[in-house]
Design a protein around this motif. Structure first.
Motif, mmCIF file in Angstrom:
data_model
loop_
_atom_site.group_PDB
_atom_site.id
_atom_site.type_symbol
_atom_site.label_atom_id
_atom_site.label_comp_id
_atom_site.label_asym_id
_atom_site.label_seq_id
_atom_site.Cartn_x
_atom_site.Cartn_y
_atom_site.Cartn_z
ATOM 1 N N PRO A 163 0.945 -1.322 0.129
ATOM 2 C CA PRO A 163 0.042 -0.256 0.105
ATOM 3 C C PRO A 163 0.643 1.462 0.072
ATOM 4 O O PRO A 163 0.180 2.338 -0.257
ATOM 5 C CB PRO A 163 -0.978 -0.014 1.417
ATOM 6 N N LYS A 164 1.948 1.261 0.199
ATOM 7 C CA LYS A 164 2.827 2.532 0.555
ATOM 8 C C LYS A 164 3.660 2.821 -0.870
ATOM 9 O O LYS A 164 4.479 3.674 -0.902
ATOM 10 C CB LYS A 164 4.020 2.322 1.668
ATOM 11 N N SER A 165 3.615 1.959 -1.717
ATOM 12 C CA SER A 165 4.231 2.191 -3.092
ATOM 13 C C SER A 165 3.659 3.296 -3.888
ATOM 14 O O SER A 165 2.509 3.757 -3.740
ATOM 15 C CB SER A 165 3.890 0.807 -4.005
ATOM 16 N N ARG A 166 4.421 3.848 -4.608
ATOM 17 C CA ARG A 166 4.005 5.087 -5.515
ATOM 18 C C ARG A 166 3.558 4.641 -6.773
ATOM 19 O O ARG A 166 3.259 5.361 -7.686
ATOM 20 C CB ARG A 166 5.127 6.157 -5.577
ATOM 21 N N TRP A 167 3.234 3.350 -6.870
ATOM 22 C CA TRP A 167 2.984 2.819 -8.320
ATOM 23 C C TRP A 167 1.456 2.734 -8.087
ATOM 24 O O TRP A 167 0.754 2.392 -7.090
ATOM 25 C CB TRP A 167 3.434 1.342 -8.443
ATOM 26 N N GLY A 168 0.770 3.244 -9.244
ATOM 27 C CA GLY A 168 -0.642 3.026 -9.200
ATOM 28 C C GLY A 168 -1.094 1.579 -9.961
ATOM 29 O O GLY A 168 -0.281 1.073 -10.528
ATOM 30 N N VAL A 169 -2.228 0.987 -9.581
ATOM 31 C CA VAL A 169 -2.613 -0.271 -10.090
ATOM 32 C C VAL A 169 -4.015 -0.126 -10.499
ATOM 33 O O VAL A 169 -4.935 0.200 -9.763
ATOM 34 C CB VAL A 169 -2.460 -1.155 -9.138
ATOM 35 N N CYS A 170 -4.328 -0.333 -11.696
ATOM 36 C CA CYS A 170 -5.873 -0.442 -11.978
ATOM 37 C C CYS A 170 -6.143 -1.734 -12.990
ATOM 38 O O CYS A 170 -5.456 -2.187 -13.492
ATOM 39 C CB CYS A 170 -6.108 0.753 -12.730
ATOM 40 N N SER A 171 -7.287 -1.847 -13.189
ATOM 41 C CA SER A 171 -7.752 -2.841 -14.454
ATOM 42 C C SER A 171 -8.718 -2.221 -15.470
ATOM 43 O O SER A 171 -9.314 -1.054 -15.028
ATOM 44 C CB SER A 171 -8.249 -4.018 -13.714
ATOM 45 N N LEU A 172 -8.853 -3.045 -16.589
ATOM 46 C CA LEU A 172 -9.889 -2.434 -17.578
ATOM 47 C C LEU A 172 -11.039 -2.544 -16.990
ATOM 48 O O LEU A 172 -11.674 -3.245 -16.123
ATOM 49 C CB LEU A 172 -9.734 -3.469 -18.728
ATOM 50 N N ILE A 173 -11.977 -2.020 -17.659
ATOM 51 C CA ILE A 173 -13.644 -2.277 -17.444
ATOM 52 C C ILE A 173 -14.218 -3.442 -18.400
ATOM 53 O O ILE A 173 -15.061 -4.120 -17.621
ATOM 54 C CB ILE A 173 -14.152 -0.763 -17.904
ATOM 55 N N SER A 174 -13.815 -3.623 -19.366
ATOM 56 C CA SER A 174 -14.428 -4.603 -20.270
ATOM 57 C C SER A 174 -13.570 -5.853 -20.891
ATOM 58 O O SER A 174 -13.675 -6.290 -21.914
ATOM 59 C CB SER A 174 -15.045 -4.017 -21.341
ATOM 60 N N GLY A 175 -12.324 -6.137 -19.881
ATOM 61 C CA GLY A 175 -11.560 -7.041 -20.326
ATOM 62 C C GLY A 175 -10.563 -6.683 -21.601
ATOM 63 O O GLY A 175 -10.869 -5.271 -22.161
ATOM 64 N N ALA A 176 -10.028 -7.579 -22.088
ATOM 65 C CA ALA A 176 -8.890 -7.424 -23.123
ATOM 66 C C ALA A 176 -9.871 -6.828 -24.450
ATOM 67 O O ALA A 176 -9.314 -5.865 -25.276
ATOM 68 C CB ALA A 176 -8.263 -8.644 -23.652
ATOM 69 N N LYS A 177 -11.018 -7.314 -24.778
ATOM 70 C CA LYS A 177 -11.822 -6.800 -25.909
ATOM 71 C C LYS A 177 -12.016 -5.370 -25.901
ATOM 72 O O LYS A 177 -12.244 -4.687 -26.625
ATOM 73 C CB LYS A 177 -12.866 -7.644 -26.294
ATOM 74 N N GLY A 178 -12.247 -4.707 -24.533
ATOM 75 C CA GLY A 178 -12.642 -3.314 -24.484
ATOM 76 C C GLY A 178 -11.376 -2.560 -24.121
ATOM 77 O O GLY A 178 -11.488 -1.417 -23.900
ATOM 78 N N ALA A 179 -10.087 -2.868 -24.270
ATOM 79 C CA ALA A 179 -8.758 -2.399 -23.960
ATOM 80 C C ALA A 179 -8.531 -1.040 -24.363
ATOM 81 O O ALA A 179 -8.371 -0.032 -23.941
ATOM 82 C CB ALA A 179 -7.641 -3.066 -23.877
ATOM 83 N N VAL A 180 -8.573 -1.006 -25.805
ATOM 84 C CA VAL A 180 -8.419 0.342 -26.287
ATOM 85 C C VAL A 180 -9.444 1.431 -26.106
ATOM 86 O O VAL A 180 -9.174 2.459 -25.765
ATOM 87 C CB VAL A 180 -8.525 0.053 -27.787
ATOM 88 N N GLN A 181 -10.698 0.917 -26.012
ATOM 89 C CA GLN A 181 -11.582 1.830 -25.698
ATOM 90 C C GLN A 181 -11.619 2.304 -24.142
ATOM 91 O O GLN A 181 -11.721 3.521 -23.991
ATOM 92 C CB GLN A 181 -13.200 1.015 -25.914
ATOM 93 N N ASP A 182 -11.403 1.482 -23.384
ATOM 94 C CA ASP A 182 -11.300 1.912 -21.764
ATOM 95 C C ASP A 182 -10.059 2.683 -21.505
ATOM 96 O O ASP A 182 -10.243 3.700 -20.915
ATOM 97 C CB ASP A 182 -11.308 0.685 -21.142
ATOM 98 N N ALA A 233 -2.154 -3.219 -29.157
ATOM 99 C CA ALA A 233 -3.176 -2.274 -29.689
ATOM 100 C C ALA A 233 -3.091 -1.042 -28.686
ATOM 101 O O ALA A 233 -3.140 0.112 -29.407
ATOM 102 C CB ALA A 233 -4.796 -2.832 -29.900
ATOM 103 N N ALA A 234 -3.339 -1.445 -27.399
ATOM 104 C CA ALA A 234 -3.401 -0.388 -26.519
ATOM 105 C C ALA A 234 -2.160 0.425 -26.163
ATOM 106 O O ALA A 234 -2.189 1.708 -25.888
ATOM 107 C CB ALA A 234 -3.839 -0.872 -24.796
#
Length: 200
Positions: A137-156, A186-187
């Motif tokens: 939790p103390k890392s300065r790195w952000g972590v997040c995930s896509l909304i719609s999985g691989a197929k929505g990667a570019v849009q998300d 692609a992303a």
């Protein structure tokens, strides 16, 4: 669905409930839809993810209106209000509740500091929680995930590009299968040269 909302698993199209189950609360960070499931914050022992990590990201466990056990990942709009939940049910069912509008943030992106050294983007919410648990939790790195999985990667990613570009470096940590790697390639092209890397 019975509440009037519609969702297509093929093209990811979402239509909100016809009876307008949206509350009028406007405070930043509030839960904005009456359809959201309350649930509780628990550790996910099989994944070795602590309650603290689940609480920080807004990942609960609870039951649907039909009594089915579910994991509940909170999604926020660009203002930071919780407007939707992505459910994970047994049998690999992944329905949505709330308002899955077009201005959703990536899951966990609200936690990223503007001066983040890196941001890691995964395909799914549990993947993001696992990475966050590993780096701490103390890392300065952000972590997040896509909304719609691989197929929505570019849009998300396109919809969240301005915030992602603030990080020093973007790392796409998608699944190693063919769809995941094609989506990563692609992303990666969305970012300015030298900004994005693909994890192996």
């Amino acid at each position: 669905y019975s509440d009037g909302h519609a969702y297509c698993f093929g093209c990811e199209y979402y239509e909100p409930p016809s009876d307008g189950h949206t509350s009028t609360t406007t405070s930043k960070g509030k839960r904005m839809s009456d359809d959201l499931i309350e649930g509780v914050f628990n550790s996910l022992s099989k994944r070795k993810i602590t309650e603290e990590t689940c609480r920080r990201f807004g990942y609960r466990v609870g039951k649907t209106s039909k009594g089915k056990s579910a994991h509940l990942a909170e999604f926020r709009n660009q203002r930071g209000d919780v407007v939707a939940q992505h459910l994970r049910l047994k049998g690999k069912e992944f329905p949505w509740v709330g308002d899955k509008s077009k201005d959703l943030q990536l899951f966990g992106l609200h936690l990223m500091r503007d001066d983040a050294a890196k941001v890691i983007i995964t395909e799914g919410e549990l993947d993001a929680l696992s990475v966050a648990e590993a780096i701490g939790p103390k890392s300065r790195w952000g972590v997040c995930s896509l909304i719609s999985g691989a197929k929505g990667a570019v849009q998300d990613i396109s919809a969240n590009l301005s915030k992602l570009e603030k990080a020093g470096e973007v790392i796409l940590m998608f699944d190693m299968d063919e769809p995941g790697q094609e989506a990563a390639e692609a992303a990666a092209r969305l970012f300015r040269p030298g900004k994005c890397k693909i994890a192996s």
